[in-house]
Design a protein around this motif. Structure first.
Motif, PDB file in Angstrom:
ATOM      1  N   PHE A  55       0.836  -1.225   0.000  1.00 41.04           N
ATOM      2  CA  PHE A  55       0.000   0.000   0.000  1.00 41.04           C
ATOM      3  C   PHE A  55       0.861   1.262   0.000  1.00 41.04           C
ATOM      4  O   PHE A  55       0.429   2.310  -0.473  1.00 41.04           O
ATOM      5  CB  PHE A  55      -0.986  -0.003   1.189  1.00 41.04           C
ATOM      6  CG  PHE A  55      -0.372   0.206   2.547  1.00 41.04           C
ATOM      7  CD1 PHE A  55       0.088  -0.867   3.287  1.00 41.04           C
ATOM      8  CD2 PHE A  55      -0.258   1.486   3.078  1.00 41.04           C
ATOM      9  CE1 PHE A  55       0.668  -0.677   4.541  1.00 41.04           C
ATOM     10  CE2 PHE A  55       0.313   1.689   4.334  1.00 41.04           C
ATOM     11  CZ  PHE A  55       0.776   0.604   5.061  1.00 41.04           C
ATOM     12  N   ALA A 289       0.936   7.607   3.006  1.00 42.50           N
ATOM     13  CA  ALA A 289       0.231   6.320   3.101  1.00 42.50           C
ATOM     14  C   ALA A 289       0.701   5.550   4.330  1.00 42.50           C
ATOM     15  O   ALA A 289      -0.108   4.943   5.049  1.00 42.50           O
ATOM     16  CB  ALA A 289       0.466   5.500   1.823  1.00 42.50           C
ATOM     17  N   ASP A 292      -0.928   7.201   7.438  1.00 43.16           N
ATOM     18  CA  ASP A 292      -2.390   7.152   7.516  1.00 43.16           C
ATOM     19  C   ASP A 292      -2.949   5.733   7.501  1.00 43.16           C
ATOM     20  O   ASP A 292      -4.031   5.488   8.023  1.00 43.16           O
ATOM     21  CB  ASP A 292      -3.008   7.940   6.353  1.00 43.16           C
ATOM     22  CG  ASP A 292      -2.911   9.451   6.555  1.00 43.16           C
ATOM     23  OD1 ASP A 292      -2.573   9.873   7.679  1.00 43.16           O
ATOM     24  OD2 ASP A 292      -3.177  10.192   5.595  1.00 43.16           O
ATOM     25  N   GLU A 293      -2.241   4.796   6.874  1.00 43.48           N
ATOM     26  CA  GLU A 293      -2.794   3.452   6.716  1.00 43.48           C
ATOM     27  C   GLU A 293      -1.884   2.386   7.318  1.00 43.48           C
ATOM     28  O   GLU A 293      -2.108   1.198   7.129  1.00 43.48           O
ATOM     29  CB  GLU A 293      -2.978   3.138   5.218  1.00 43.48           C
ATOM     30  CG  GLU A 293      -3.806   4.158   4.456  1.00 43.48           C
ATOM     31  CD  GLU A 293      -3.622   3.990   2.942  1.00 43.48           C
ATOM     32  OE1 GLU A 293      -3.623   2.833   2.453  1.00 43.48           O
ATOM     33  OE2 GLU A 293      -3.449   5.022   2.253  1.00 43.48           O
TER      34      GLU A 293
END
Lengths: 396, 396
Positions: A55, A289, A292-293
């Motif tokens: 991701f 990314a 946040d993830e």
């Protein structure tokens, strides 16, 4: 007078002493000895075996596909600075503003810029050791002197004597470098210790360079280690040097950040401008990314490290030739082998005999000379195999 | 004594003077003034309007998909160093070895490391000006002094008086910084001039920092500008500071290289280790693609710049308010506007009135104060529109 000289020695002699005396990394020396050895299990550097999660890679690829290949903000793109503020707000339980965060081209560059801000010729910086050697080396390049405070090592456990720390401060001292959880020792300061260290720094009017990059890697079930964030005021003289490398398996991306009082923003921007002139936008998108993830991945990494820590501590204890205690934080086992005092020779030897790569303790300064550092952020089967090989080599 | 102070001014006062006095970039100041202005044509920074070509991006994508996200060689991956040797061998018509090349995190980092190698407190470096300001700023951060030699400007054309250059050398001088083709002036040294400059450096036993990053951007039909490579010995005291930014539209990737005598390899490795600890492998793979497959793209860029150069020179001459001559090399038009001497004010004003972004000459040091720098590495329609807007604004 023609001083044109073809010899390499003469070229080197003609460089600045600070550049000439920058040490070859004692870790890289061993890595270069064994880098291409087939089947070697590399536990020498501070990185795990997981590639960057998909991701995160996807965010970089999207940015590249969007044509984000131009110059950008020296302080970092606003979206990443906002993401850093969100991440800190969640992790430390109080609000952070984006203006406190400055994107750099690695934790190392964060250190370099922090050093450049506060230390130069004639200045001293106090560092508890053994410690990651690159901070002292960066100080040397800047012309500043490192004052080492050797930590105490009893029954396989490191402790920092705050009386010794304060006693090392002189009128030339500009900062304390505090790394907690610590590389290579695993030492993890309590909140009370951090408050006491901050009180010392305030009393002497000096800075703290805070390296809390292993904050998430603790093994008592907490979400994070104690932090200067728990005890400080926003305008305290603390420069946090940080990296995306460890939490999100991004060692190869070369991206980090500095957290500092916003009043220093223009100066940090200028120093970024005159060292690398900023970080690629597509790398910054990947970093967003990650922030946040990335929590499930961070949790997975910590669980793996916890299991690795167990395998290594148990396996090495079983040799009956090492003294160690599993560390409270970070992802390194630091240990000494009975009867072996030359860690550089031992690390080179273990590349050849065990086909396991370890970092020599000598690379980490006073207090580390006789030890070895082993990174256990790796899959269990590798660590089990490494332990078996080390057991065999050490009993030979 | 509690010196804990909340005020930002006190924090700044407590920094090293070299850090405090690092100048805010005079270019970035104008960019920050207009960065978000709708419809602005940005000709202020040294980059074109083309995103990085797809074949280069693809090499990075593939590397990421292959999981090349770990730490790597501090000097650069061997494949990239070999590719640099191939590229130089083809461009300069004689053999180069990979050992001469060291991968950095930008041309700026190449400059920083070169500066760090040879200059510090008490040293002087001689720079013909107007010049890209970041070299002098990096010297300032390192504590060294910049000695400017203002170039002569006659009938819109810059020339460098080599007598003045040599006269600026003192016992403290450590190096000459020679940028050819030059930013912002377009000055392009002849082979004879380079030989004469090298003779001066040899005679005084000093270094040359050679910035030939615009070598491919010449407009007389040659494949490249004259180079120190044409006149030097391999072991001359020359450090080439280089970047992938310009030839291959990779400004946002932050990757460059230093070319130096191989004897300096360990020192350069150490300085890379203690500044950013290397460059991402996936960025290095992209750089290999640029070198090995990039010639058609380079040719396309030069052709575009040549057309841009024509549009700008003709368009600005038609205002009858500027003195200029189209430059021999690089991709900037440097020009002065009759009756306007404050280039910073003029650049800010033209953002507001013409919606065109130009760099103020004052940012480039002595000799540049009254001029403006315009980057013409951009599509013809934008440049035509920019010229029309500038004509209107300057005649108002």
């Amino acid at each position: 007078m023609n001083m044109h000289a073809p010899a390499g020695t003469s070229l080197i002699a003609d460089l600045r002493p600070e550049a000439r005396s920058a040490p070859e990394s004692g870790i890289v020396e061993v890595v270069n000895h064994g880098r291409l050895k087939p089947g070697l299990i590399p536990l020498w550097v501070g990185e795990g075996d997981l590639p960057t999660p998909e991701f995160i890679v996807r965010a970089a690829n999207k940015s590249l596909a969007d044509g984000e290949t131009f110059y950008t903000w020296q302080r970092g793109i606003p979206e990443l600075r906002e993401a850093l503020a969100r991440y800190h707000t969640a992790l430390y339980g109080r609000p952070f503003v984006a203006d406190r965060f400055f994107v750099t081209g690695s934790g190392m560059q964060s250190v370099q810029i922090a050093v450049r801000m506060i230390a130069g010729a004639g200045d001293e910086i106090v560092i508890p050791t053994p410690a990651w050697p690159n901070v002292a080396a960066a100080l040397g390049v800047a012309g500043a002197a490192t004052v080492c405070v050797a930590m105490d090592f009893h029954q396989g456990r490191f402790t920092l004597d705050l009386g010794k720390l304060e006693a090392a401060i002189t009128p030339r001292t500009r900062a304390l470098v505090i790394n907690s959880p610590a590389n290579p020792t695993g030492w993890t300061a309590t909140r009370d210790e951090l408050a006491a260290i901050l009180a010392i720094a305030r009393k002497h009017g000096i800075w703290i360079i805070a390296d809390e990059i292993y904050a998430r890697f603790v093994y008592d079930g907490s979400a994070r280690a104690a932090s200067f964030h728990d005890v400080m005021e926003q305008e305290d003289r603390i420069l946090f040097v940080q990296t995306f490398s460890k939490n999100w398996a991004m060692t190869g991306w070369r991206i980090g950040w500095i957290e500092a009082p916003p009043a220093l923003g223009q100066i940090i921007e200028n120093l970024i401008q005159y060292s690398t002139s900023g970080s690629p936008v597509f790398v910054q998108r990947a970093a967003i990314a990650a922030l946040d993830e990335g929590e499930p991945f961070v949790a997975e990494q910590i669980a793996r490290a916890k299991e690795g820590r167990r395998i290594i501590a148990e396996g090495l204890k079983a040799t009956n030739r090492v003294s160690l205690q599993a560390p409270d934080g970070a992802f390194y086992q630091f240990f000494a082998v009975d009867g072996r005092t030359d860690s550089r020779a031992l690390a080179i030897e273990l590349v050849d005999t065990a086909n396991v790569g370890l970092a020599p303790g000598a690379a980490f300064g006073p207090g580390g000379e006789t030890g070895l550092r082993l990174c256990f952020a790796r899959k269990a089967s590798d660590l089990t195999e490494a332990v078996e090989r080390l057991q065999k080599a050490l009993s030979a």
